[in-house]
Design a protein around this motif. Structure first.
Motif, short mmCIF file in Angstrom:
data_model
loop_
_atom_site.label_atom_id
_atom_site.label_comp_id
_atom_site.label_asym_id
_atom_site.label_seq_id
_atom_site.Cartn_x
_atom_site.Cartn_y
_atom_site.Cartn_z
N ALA A 192 0.93 -1.11 0.15
CA ALA A 192 0.02 0.19 0.00
C ALA A 192 1.01 1.08 -0.05
N THR A 195 2.32 1.60 -3.55
CA THR A 195 1.26 2.28 -4.47
C THR A 195 1.44 3.80 -4.15
N ALA A 196 1.03 4.03 -2.75
CA ALA A 196 0.67 5.56 -2.54
C ALA A 196 1.95 6.50 -2.95
N ARG A 198 3.64 6.01 -5.70
CA ARG A 198 3.54 6.07 -6.97
C ARG A 198 2.32 7.05 -7.39
#
Lengths: 678, 66
Positions: A192, A195-196, A198
């Motif tokens: 997570a 992803t955050a 990016r």
């Protein structure tokens, strides 16, 4: 997680329905199970059955490149006996986790398709047994998530230790670094967060683009430069990783070539000599680098030596003036000027009436300077006095370092000459095949030197980019103060960038802490499992920045290259146990540890330590052993520990299959052999 | 060093959020929202939703005279 029971049906070597009970509720503290069998009888097959049941996976990490169609789970003899009819293969697992009981069943149907055998998923069911004895079915769609929350599939492979994995982990190779990096990355569970990072990066980029069309040119320019700088750094890091990989491969090839060359007895002594010289050369080059670094740090201090004669001249000049009483002057210049202006001495006498006194005062006036100049001269005198005092020390230090550097360079030149000589002797060896191998080795060494130079250049460039990044950030800080307060677009852009930086910072900190934590935990296990001699010398396991493992000796020096095969095995087990402990949130390892033939290279003291300590670290220890390593001695130790609960023998059947047979642990002692029997 | 050993795996995002405490409130808010959204959505969907949050936070900043 504690495994209670597994039922396999037509799974690999296990034909028909067979059962293995890993843990008996009547003996809750007996957490060790021994599965005993010859090679090929299906010990690893039991671990495979567990992995299949939990995750639906048929491939284990040690399967390597074996094609999927060769990894059949269905029992082939059952299939042959059942021509044209599908055979059901199933595994049922009963386990508890955090006080909750589960029953998981997974089945496939195996069927012939021409010359091939195809396998299709048939059933996947998970039941939770509640405290009142009722059974609840978990919806099919949720099963994977429930199992992942009990044992994350990404770390599962670490809980089967086999000889190959143990060997791979401690080798100073790229595979080792990748393996450890994968283990730690999986353990970090920061999907997570990544992803955050990016996603915020995307927002940041979009806003920077928008900003470039606005009136804030300077802010936009700085943000763009910063983005470009970061991108270049990312590319350089990738390049450095690639170079490290290439160097690793080249070094492995050198080792391989060395092993080949060792087969030629007549040049063996030359090879040994070359190895020693190369080690010596590396050591001297490292020393030369260190001395150069020290000299670099001396540049600031030593630069004053260049102007030492000027410093001394100026100092002595002021000193002379001081001696003469000119600085500070005996009488202040303003006082003399007042006497001349008033034409009256402080005693009241008229100065002009006494030409000798007048001339004396004029003489004083010439020799005195104003107060500010005097103060400046005195300050300069004090400063130069201080500087002058260090000349001797600094000159000695510089001379010493230069001499040291010269000596090292001269030693390097000597070693290079000797190396050239040895290489020539190897090269002129009558064995042409040895000569060819040696030429190959020389090319590899040359390419390593080129790669090292490339890596140094990339590293220097990276350092420069980091400095540039700092400069850009400082400028950005100033610029945002100017424009950021009044403009919403600028505020948005700055906020997105700051957030991306914050998330990256947290990610780096987190990774660093995990590595440190695993290193500390691995060291604790290592110190407990090592024999007395090892404990005296080997102190700490470290997970390096590049994810390689290292062991430090009592002087905190790297010692991995010198440890024995047994110590390597203990080191790997310690590292995996540390991973498992970290995954188990620091407490007892709540994951069953499977060890496939773990005692092979271990001394009796190491075996003893494993047997005494592993059952206390882990909630469950399942030993898959052959008769050459699990003998009466080990069985006696295990029995004395009071932790041994179950003993199974895998026996061959007449049709090439295997049956699982439970034995009482007392009778195990009768079946097993002593060391002397071998 | 810290209590990582006790809080790993399932609580990892809580631990990360705790580490964000040292950052300014708006940065922390945006970072937390980004992590929370990333637990359920893919990168592009997270980025889209973040645009709105960034706008809201920047407006608030302006309102606060920052």
């Amino acid at each position: 997680m504690i495994l209670h029971k597994m039922i396999v049906e037509n799974f690999r070597q296990f034909r028909g329905r067979q059962e293995i009970e890993f843990w008996a509720p009547s003996l809750p503290h007996h957490n060790v199970t021994v599965v005993f069998g010859e090679n090929g009888r299906g010990k690893t097959g039991l671990f495979r059955a567990i992995m299949f049941c939990l995750f639906g996976e048929r491939r284990l990490s040690q399967d390597g490149d074996v094609p999927r169609e060769e990894l059949l789970l269905v029992n082939v003899s059952a299939l042959e006996a059942n021509t044209r009819q599908p055979v059901r293969t199933s595994v049922e697992l009963e386990f508890t986790h955090m006080g909750q009981s589960y029953r998981l069943r997974r089945a496939i149907l195996g069927m012939p398709d021409g010359k091939r055998i195809i396998e299709e998923e048939d059933e996947k069911r998970l039941f939770v047994i509640t405290s009142d004895g009722n059974t609840q079915t978990v919806p099919s769609i949720e099963i994977d998530a429930v199992i992942d929350s009990i044992l994350d599939r990404r770390v599962k492979d670490y809980f089967l230790f086999d000889g190959e994995k143990i060997e791979r982990l401690t080798r100073a190779s790229i595979e080792q670094r990748r393996e450890i990096s994968a283990g730690i990355r999986n353990l970090l569970n920061v999907d997570a967060l990544e992803t955050a990072i990016r996603a915020v990066g995307r927002v940041s980029k979009a806003l920077e683009k928008e900003l470039s069309n606005s009136s804030h040119e300077e802010l936009s320019r700085l943000l763009k430069h910063l983005s470009d700088n970061e991108e270049e750094q990312t590319q350089l890091r990738k390049q450095l990783d690639g170079l490290a990989d290439e160097m690793g491969l080249a070094r492995q090839e050198v080792d391989k070539t060395d092993n080949e060359l060792k087969k030629f007895n007549e040049i063996r002594h030359l090879l040994d000599k070359r190895k020693l010289l190369e080690q010596d050369l590396k050591g001297q080059e490292q020393q030369a680098d260190e001395v150069l670094k020290e000299m670099h740090n001396l540049v600031c201090k030593a630069s004053a030596l260049i102007v030492s004669s000027t410093v001394i001249t100026v100092f002595e000049h002021i000193e002379r003036q001081k001696q003469k009483g000119e600085i500070p002057s005996e009488i202040r210049r303003d006082l003399i000027e007042r006497i001349l202006a008033d034409d009256k001495c402080i005693c009241g006498r008229v100065v002009l009436k006494d030409p000798a006194a007048h001339s004396h005062i004029l003489d004083w006036q010439k020799r005195t300077s104003d107060v500010a100049t005097q103060d400046a001269a005195l300050n300069l005198w004090r400063y130069l006095s201080e500087v002058r005092n260090h000349f001797g020390d600094n000159a000695d230090l510089v001379e010493k370092r230069l001499q040291q550097y010269g000596n090292i360079r001269s030693a390097i030149a000597n070693i290079n000459r000797s190396l050239e000589n040895v290489r020539n002797q190897i090269g002129t060896s009558e064995r042409q095949d040895a000569t060819k191998l040696d030429e190959h080795r020389k090319k590899l060494q040359d390419s390593i030197i080129t790669l090292e130079a490339d890596a140094r250049n990339a590293q220097t460039l990276l350092e420069q980019l980091k400095q540039e990044e700092e400069r850009l950030r400082a400028l950005l800080k100033e610029e945002r103060l100017k424009v950021g307060r009044n403009d919403e677009l600028s505020r948005r852009s700055i906020l997105a960038r700051d957030t991306q930086d914050a998330l990256k910072g947290v990610h780096d900190q987190f990774t660093r802490e995990i590595k440190q934590l695993i290193g500390q935990s691995a060291t604790q296990f290592f110190r407990k499992l090592l024999d007395k001699e090892g404990r005296e010398n080997l102190r700490t396991i470290v997970v390096n920045d590049d994810y390689s493992l290292q062991v430090l000796d009592r002087y905190k020096k790297p010692f991995l290259a010198n440890i024995s095969a047994g110590q390597r095995q203990i080191m790997s087990i310690s590292f995996i146990a540390a991973l498992a402990r970290t995954a188990s949130r620091g407490g007892q390892i709540e994951i069953p540890l499977f060890m496939d033939t773990p005692f092979g290279r271990l001394s009796f003291e190491h075996r003893q330590n494993l047997i005494n300590h592993i059952p206390t670290f882990a909630s469950q220890w399942i030993l898959l052993a052959t008769d050459t390593e699990f003998r009466r001695q080990e069985a006696n130790l295990l029995k004395t520990s009071g932790k041994w609960g179950k003993f199974f023998i895998l026996r061959p059947t007449h049709d090439g299959n295997t049956t699982i047979e439970e034995q009482d642990i007392n009778s195990a002692l009768a079946i097993l052999r002593d060391e002397e029997d071998y | 060093m810290n209590d990582l050993g006790k809080t790993l795996l399932p609580d990892v995002n809580a631990l990360i959020i705790e580490k964000l405490n040292t950052y300014p409130a708006d940065v922390r808010e945006l970072a937390i929202q980004a992590i929370r959204l990333s637990e359920s959505y893919p990168e592009t969907a997270v980025a889209e939703q973040l645009q709105t949050i960034v706008r809201k936070l920047a407006k608030q900043q302006g309102g606060n005279g920052l």
